[in-house]
Motif scaffolding. Structure first.
Motif, PDB file in Angstrom:
ATOM      1  N   GLU A 153       0.892  -1.084   0.009  1.00 39.14           N
ATOM      2  CA  GLU A 153       0.014  -0.074   0.091  1.00 39.14           C
ATOM      3  C   GLU A 153       0.753   1.217   0.027  1.00 39.14           C
ATOM      4  OE1 GLU A 153      -2.375   1.027   3.476  1.00 39.14           O
ATOM      5  OE2 GLU A 153      -1.325  -0.504   4.539  1.00 39.14           O
ATOM      6  N   ASP A 154       0.315   2.419  -0.456  1.00 41.65           N
ATOM      7  CA  ASP A 154       1.049   3.469  -0.522  1.00 41.65           C
ATOM      8  C   ASP A 154       1.245   4.305   0.879  1.00 41.65           C
ATOM      9  OD1 ASP A 154       0.550   3.221  -3.444  1.00 41.65           O
ATOM     10  OD2 ASP A 154      -0.926   5.046  -3.712  1.00 41.65           O
ATOM     11  N   ALA A 155       2.521   5.062   0.950  1.00 43.95           N
ATOM     12  CA  ALA A 155       2.882   5.999   1.946  1.00 43.95           C
ATOM     13  C   ALA A 155       2.120   7.404   1.501  1.00 43.95           C
ATOM     14  CB  ALA A 155       4.233   5.971   2.221  1.00 43.95           C
ATOM     15  N   ILE A 156       1.646   7.931   2.706  1.00 43.18           N
ATOM     16  CA  ILE A 156       0.942   9.344   2.495  1.00 43.18           C
ATOM     17  C   ILE A 156       1.982   9.993   3.053  1.00 43.18           C
ATOM     18  CG2 ILE A 156      -0.785  10.931   2.875  1.00 43.18           C
ATOM     19  CD1 ILE A 156      -1.445   8.802   0.863  1.00 43.18           C
ATOM     20  N   LEU A 157       2.703  11.021   2.374  1.00 43.61           N
ATOM     21  CA  LEU A 157       3.709  11.859   3.162  1.00 43.61           C
ATOM     22  C   LEU A 157       3.059  13.187   3.685  1.00 43.61           C
ATOM     23  CD1 LEU A 157       6.453  11.792   0.408  1.00 43.61           C
ATOM     24  CD2 LEU A 157       6.303  10.394   2.260  1.00 43.61           C
ATOM     25  N   MET A 158       3.506  13.683   4.947  1.00 49.99           N
ATOM     26  CA  MET A 158       2.798  14.719   5.592  1.00 49.99           C
ATOM     27  C   MET A 158       3.857  15.609   6.153  1.00 49.99           C
ATOM     28  SD  MET A 158      -0.695  12.744   7.132  1.00 49.99           S
ATOM     29  CE  MET A 158      -1.696  14.137   7.006  1.00 49.99           C
ATOM     30  N   GLU A 159       3.322  16.704   6.455  1.00 48.98           N
ATOM     31  CA  GLU A 159       4.377  17.860   7.217  1.00 48.98           C
ATOM     32  C   GLU A 159       3.405  18.833   7.890  1.00 48.98           C
ATOM     33  OE1 GLU A 159       6.117  21.004   4.786  1.00 48.98           O
ATOM     34  OE2 GLU A 159       5.392  19.726   3.196  1.00 48.98           O
ATOM     35  N   THR A 160       4.060  19.391   8.974  1.00 49.31           N
ATOM     36  CA  THR A 160       3.522  20.577   9.533  1.00 49.31           C
ATOM     37  C   THR A 160       4.677  21.568  10.119  1.00 49.31           C
ATOM     38  OG1 THR A 160       1.791  21.331  11.404  1.00 49.31           O
ATOM     39  CG2 THR A 160       3.566  19.457  11.958  1.00 49.31           C
ATOM     40  N   GLU A 161       4.274  22.709  10.316  1.00 51.04           N
ATOM     41  CA  GLU A 161       4.951  23.767  10.989  1.00 51.04           C
ATOM     42  C   GLU A 161       5.018  23.688  12.372  1.00 51.04           C
ATOM     43  OE1 GLU A 161       4.882  27.699   9.287  1.00 51.04           O
ATOM     44  OE2 GLU A 161       4.961  26.911   7.272  1.00 51.04           O
ATOM     45  N   LEU A 162       6.168  23.746  13.068  1.00 49.69           N
ATOM     46  CA  LEU A 162       6.238  23.628  14.492  1.00 49.69           C
ATOM     47  C   LEU A 162       6.294  25.092  15.136  1.00 49.69           C
ATOM     48  CD1 LEU A 162       8.942  20.995  14.927  1.00 49.69           C
ATOM     49  CD2 LEU A 162       6.452  20.706  15.076  1.00 49.69           C
TER      50      LEU A 162
END
Length: 147
Positions: free
Chosen positions: A138-147
């Motif tokens: 299955e696919d990996a979803i890449l995510m990010e956020t600012e801290l």
């Protein structure tokens, strides 16, 4: 009793692997956790009466950090500990100078994706066929956020 958050250096990587094996089908092995310790990754944990309820592993480079793994003991899931652990580790990483936090998550893990979205993470990419699963990959979803 509310669990205490702290960074820690695991001395029993088999315990981490065993806890994760109860939480998911394709977890890290004790060897992978030992390698993670040797690489200098940071370990963040929630403890109640010195018992590990959940933990996360991160690595930092300059002003960026990556969440490599997060595990909540199955008997404590659904009680907000994942949210608490994310909130605490984000504050710790920001205080250490990180400005952004990245992660990847299984496309089929709707609970985790919802947790991350609720903590301000946004999808920024996809790795096709990245994770093994019972019926293939299955696919990996890449995510990010600012801290």
């Amino acid at each position: 009793m509310s669990p205490d958050y702290r960074t820690f250096l695991p001395d029993d990587t088999a315990l981490l692997a065993e806890l994760e094996s109860r939480a998911c089908a394709h977890g890290w092995s004790a060897t992978q956790y030992r390698d993670s310790v040797r690489c200098g990754h940071q370990f963040h944990g929630l403890f109640a009466a010195e018992r590990l309820q959940g933990f996360a592993v991160t690595q930092s480079v300059l002003d960026e950090a990556e969440l490599l793994n997060i595990v909540i003991d199955p008997q404590w899931q659904g009680q907000g500990l994942g949210k608490r652990l994310l909130r605490e580790l984000r504050a710790t990483l920001a205080a250490a100078g990180a400005r952004r936090l990245f992660l990847e998550v299984r496309a089929g893990n709707a609970v985790a994706r919802g947790l991350y979205a609720g903590q301000g993470f946004v999808e920024n990419g996809r790795r096709k066929n990245y994770y093994p699963c019972p019926d293939g990959r299955e696919d990996a979803i890449l995510m990010e956020t600012e801290l």
